[in-house]
Design a protein around this motif. Structure first.
Motif, PDB file in Angstrom:
ATOM      1  N   LEU A 101    -125.561 -37.739   8.272  1.00  0.00           N
ATOM      2  CA  LEU A 101    -124.051 -38.196   8.215  1.00  0.00           C
ATOM      3  C   LEU A 101    -123.501 -37.040   8.648  1.00  0.00           C
ATOM      4  N   GLU A 102    -123.566 -37.379   9.011  1.00  0.00           N
ATOM      5  CA  GLU A 102    -121.585 -36.191  10.011  1.00  0.00           C
ATOM      6  C   GLU A 102    -120.795 -36.671   9.047  1.00  0.00           C
ATOM      7  N   SER A 103    -119.566 -35.591   9.402  1.00  0.00           N
ATOM      8  CA  SER A 103    -118.161 -35.855   8.427  1.00  0.00           C
ATOM      9  C   SER A 103    -117.454 -35.475   8.985  1.00  0.00           C
ATOM     10  N   ASP A 104    -116.188 -35.325   8.753  1.00  0.00           N
ATOM     11  CA  ASP A 104    -115.347 -34.686  10.275  1.00  0.00           C
ATOM     12  C   ASP A 104    -114.722 -33.791   8.764  1.00  0.00           C
ATOM     13  N   ASP A 105    -114.288 -34.811   7.882  1.00  0.00           N
ATOM     14  CA  ASP A 105    -113.976 -33.493   6.307  1.00  0.00           C
ATOM     15  C   ASP A 105    -114.509 -33.350   5.384  1.00  0.00           C
ATOM     16  N   TRP A 164    -121.566 -42.773   1.889  1.00  0.00           N
ATOM     17  CA  TRP A 164    -123.274 -43.055   1.451  1.00  0.00           C
ATOM     18  C   TRP A 164    -124.029 -44.455   2.069  1.00  0.00           C
ATOM     19  N   ASN A 182    -116.238 -35.204   3.203  1.00  0.00           N
ATOM     20  CA  ASN A 182    -116.549 -36.255   2.400  1.00  0.00           C
ATOM     21  C   ASN A 182    -117.448 -37.530   3.315  1.00  0.00           C
ATOM     22  N   TYR A 183    -118.061 -38.109   2.359  1.00  0.00           N
ATOM     23  CA  TYR A 183    -119.296 -38.502   3.038  1.00  0.00           C
ATOM     24  C   TYR A 183    -119.218 -40.273   1.746  1.00  0.00           C
ATOM     25  N   ARG A 230    -121.860 -41.217  11.838  1.00  0.00           N
ATOM     26  CA  ARG A 230    -120.321 -40.201  11.552  1.00  0.00           C
ATOM     27  C   ARG A 230    -120.017 -41.383  10.403  1.00  0.00           C
ATOM     28  N   SER A 231    -119.654 -40.301   9.026  1.00  0.00           N
ATOM     29  CA  SER A 231    -119.305 -41.079   7.822  1.00  0.00           C
ATOM     30  C   SER A 231    -118.004 -41.704   8.054  1.00  0.00           C
ATOM     31  N   GLY A 232    -117.884 -42.980   7.545  1.00  0.00           N
ATOM     32  CA  GLY A 232    -116.640 -43.039   7.473  1.00  0.00           C
ATOM     33  C   GLY A 232    -115.982 -44.519   7.924  1.00  0.00           C
ATOM     34  N   ALA A 240    -126.644 -34.963   3.989  1.00  0.00           N
ATOM     35  CA  ALA A 240    -125.114 -34.074   3.871  1.00  0.00           C
ATOM     36  C   ALA A 240    -125.122 -32.727   5.261  1.00  0.00           C
TER      37      ALA A 240
END
Length: 245
Positions: A126-130, A135, A132-133, A164-166, A94
């Motif tokens: 995995l990078e996430s901006d907010d 996977w 939330n992941y 990056r996630s999403g 994460a």
């Protein structure tokens, strides 16, 4: 294929469980998990040397380990799996492990330990901006490309994967690594017990790439795959230095 999964976020983290589920869905049944019993982020390449490791059975071929990520990798090589793993995959972490992060990352350290032992090692983050992941997309990338990823590993070379996630990924790139300036600080307080206490304060990370780095690829919507040396192969030498003896 005997696959070991580990991480530095701990056995109960969503990333490692999602990766295990996706790998099993692809027909890989000889999957083992040995992961720290609690979060061990940023422990780098630490090894437990002066006390025994404790391993709790948490499921079929699944153990929680009292030690660090590198401990989990080492334990997997010495009998608990009934043979050495064919590949060690560390993650999905994460948060990113790009560039300078590789010095501090327990996730990367487990893959590095594998490479130094002659086992393909793959770190996945995995990078996430907010915060939330999602996977599964990155997990499926690893599952579909596992043979190719293993072929990119070598003695003293491990893989470091970031995304990056999403996102709907544009593809995957082989990348170099970036430089990160963390701008961290500490705050010192006097405690009532007469001790001084130092509190870590994370800063706003400044990342610099050269257009071909892991950071550049992730920023542009790609999955970054970096081949990383597991240990130094040279040192700077200046022959004209005179030391006082």
């Amino acid at each position: 294929m005997k696959i070991l999964l580990t991480n530095d976020d701990g056995l109960s983290s969503e990333g490692i469980q999602a990766l295990a589920s996706v790998l099993r869905s692809g027909g890989n049944t000889d999957i083992w998990i040995i992961a720290p019993s609690e979060n061990r982020s940023a422990v780098s390449h630490g090894i437990t040397m002066h006390e025994p490791l404790r391993l709790w059975v948490r499921g079929e071929q699944e153990f929680a380990c009292s030690g660090l990520p590198v401990d989990c990798a080492i334990v997997s090589m010495h009998g608990i799996l009934g043979g050495r793993p064919d590949v060690i995959i560390s993650g999905i972490n994460a948060g990113a492990n790009m560039g300078t992060d590789l010095i501090y990352s327990g996730t990367a350290a487990a893959a590095r330990q594998a490479a130094m032992a002659g086992i393909p090692g793959i770190a996945v983050s995995l990078e996430s901006d907010d915060g939330n992941y999602v996977w599964e997309p990155l997990a499926f990338f690893v599952q579909k490309n596992l043979d190719t990823l293993i072929s990119l590993c070598d003695k003293d070379i491990f893989l470091n994967i970031n995304a990056r996630s999403g996102l709907q990924y544009k593809g995957a790139r082989l990348t170099g690594i970036s430089y990160r300036d963390y701008r961290d600080s500490t705050v010192i307080h006097d405690g009532p017990d007469g001790c001084k206490y130092s509190f870590f304060c994370p800063g706003n990370i400044q990342t610099d790439g050269d257009g071909f780095s892991d950071w550049d690829a992730v920023k542009e919507g790609y999955i970054s795959v970096s081949r990383v040396l597991a240990q130094p192969v040279s040192a700077l030498c200046e022959n004209d230095i005179e030391f006082i003896m």
